[in-house]
Design an enzyme around this catalytic site. Structure first.
Site, PDB file in Angstrom:
ATOM      1  N   HIS A   1       0.839  -1.207   0.000  1.00 25.63           N
ATOM      2  CA  HIS A   1       0.000   0.000   0.000  1.00 25.63           C
ATOM      3  C   HIS A   1       0.870   1.252   0.000  1.00 25.63           C
ATOM      4  CE1 HIS A   1      -3.211  -2.781   1.290  1.00 25.63           C
ATOM      5  NE2 HIS A   1      -4.034  -1.885   0.786  1.00 25.63           N
TER       6      HIS A   1
ATOM      7  N   LYS B   1      -0.721   5.035   4.547  1.00 25.99           N
ATOM      8  CA  LYS B   1      -1.601   4.085   5.250  1.00 25.99           C
ATOM      9  C   LYS B   1      -1.214   3.985   6.726  1.00 25.99           C
ATOM     10  CE  LYS B   1      -3.864  -0.386   4.831  1.00 25.99           C
ATOM     11  NZ  LYS B   1      -5.153   0.227   5.210  1.00 25.99           N
TER      12      LYS B   1
END
Ligand code: NDP
Ligand SMILES: O=C(O)C1=N[C@H](C(=O)O)C[C@H](O)C1
Length: 232
Positions: A131, A135
């Site tokens: 990701h 995040k």
């Protein structure tokens, strides 16, 4: 429908665009620690906020009788409290670690593969999620759902970040600029690897799934999942 957006970051903004295209209106946007908002103006609320705010946001909606769809990850240690509240108040609630159609199909494929491979002792399972660097939680909610799917259909009993053993699935969380979300599951033996992978190209699939889920939830009472919404 009149939609409230709880969280107006990357996902909130993408959801707004899709909701407007589908003929809905956005009647409330909450983007900071604000406990004074009037959620009762909305037919349904969509929460994509931050792990520390999700439980408050969801509780506010359920207490006010407003159906709520939440995609925020990293708060699931309190999921059972929300279930209990929803039952008591006869509320309407859907949580999904991932709202995209593709990932929900991938969840089913993951369970089938675990069922097929788990009796074959030559293979051991591991997972990786990649990701973007903003995040806040690791591993991703989607990776946790995938691990739970394997646990349901194999001798593994737990997952752990970066570490695994005979009973535990190791999950590696990688952070790279601008990656919307990539998840893979690998079964490795001495001679080969079998791997399945889902790659999100952008956030559209997550956001569309959340809007579809809110349309589906409107007018219903209870706690539901994306399996109910998609009829999987
Ligand atoms: N289930 C799914 O399909 C998906 C889930 N997600 C999850 O959704 C969440 C949001 O993701 P994303 O939009 O990318 O993150 P962003 O950081 O872009 O957006 C989150 C927003 O929430 C705001 N916020 C902070 N406090 C509150 C509060 N008390 N109430 C409401 N909003 C608040 C933040 O504001 P500020 O920056 O000012 O603090 C920020 O704008 C994450 O948990 C992510 O893991 C993401 C994609 C798909
Ligand atoms: O934070 C994100 O961006 C994402 N979060 C969700 C998760 O934690 O699984 C879903 C998706 O992978 C994007």
């Amino acid at each position: 429908m009149k939609i409230a957006l709880l969280g107006y970051g990357k996902m909130g903004k993408t959801i707004e665009k899709i909701a407007l295209e589908r003929g809905h209106s956005i009647v409330l946007k909450v983007d900071k620690e604000d406990t004074n908002y009037d959620i009762s103006v909305a037919d349904v609320a969509i929460d994509f906020s931050i792990p520390s705010a999700a439980v408050n946001n969801i509780t506010t909606c359920i207490n006010a009788g407003v159906p709520v769809v939440s995609g925020t990850t990293g708060w699931l240690d309190q999921y059972n409290d929300i279930l209990q509240l929803c039952k008591e108040k006869k509320g309407s609630f859907i949580y999904a670690s991932n709202f995209s159609l593709g990932v929900n199909l991938f969840f089913e494929l993951n369970k089938k593969l675990a069922q097929m491979i788990s009796p074959i002792k030559e293979y051991d399972v591991s997972m990786e999620e990649i990701h973007h660097t903003q995040k806040l939680d690791a591993p991703s909610g989607t990776a946790i759902t995938l691990a739970e799917g394997v646990i349901e259909h194999s001798a593994k009993t737990a997952w752990k970040l970066d570490e695994g053993d005979i009973n535990t699935i190791p999950i590696t969380a990688v952070r790279e600029a601008d990656v919307p979300g990539t998840h893979s599951i690998a079964y490795t033996s001495e001679v080969d690897t079998i791997e399945i992978k889902h790659t999100a190209h952008n956030r559209h699939g997550f956001a569309l799934g959340a809007v579809v889920a809110s349309e589906w939830l409107h007018g219903k009472t209870g706690v539901f999942s994306m399996k109910d919404v998609l009829g999987l």
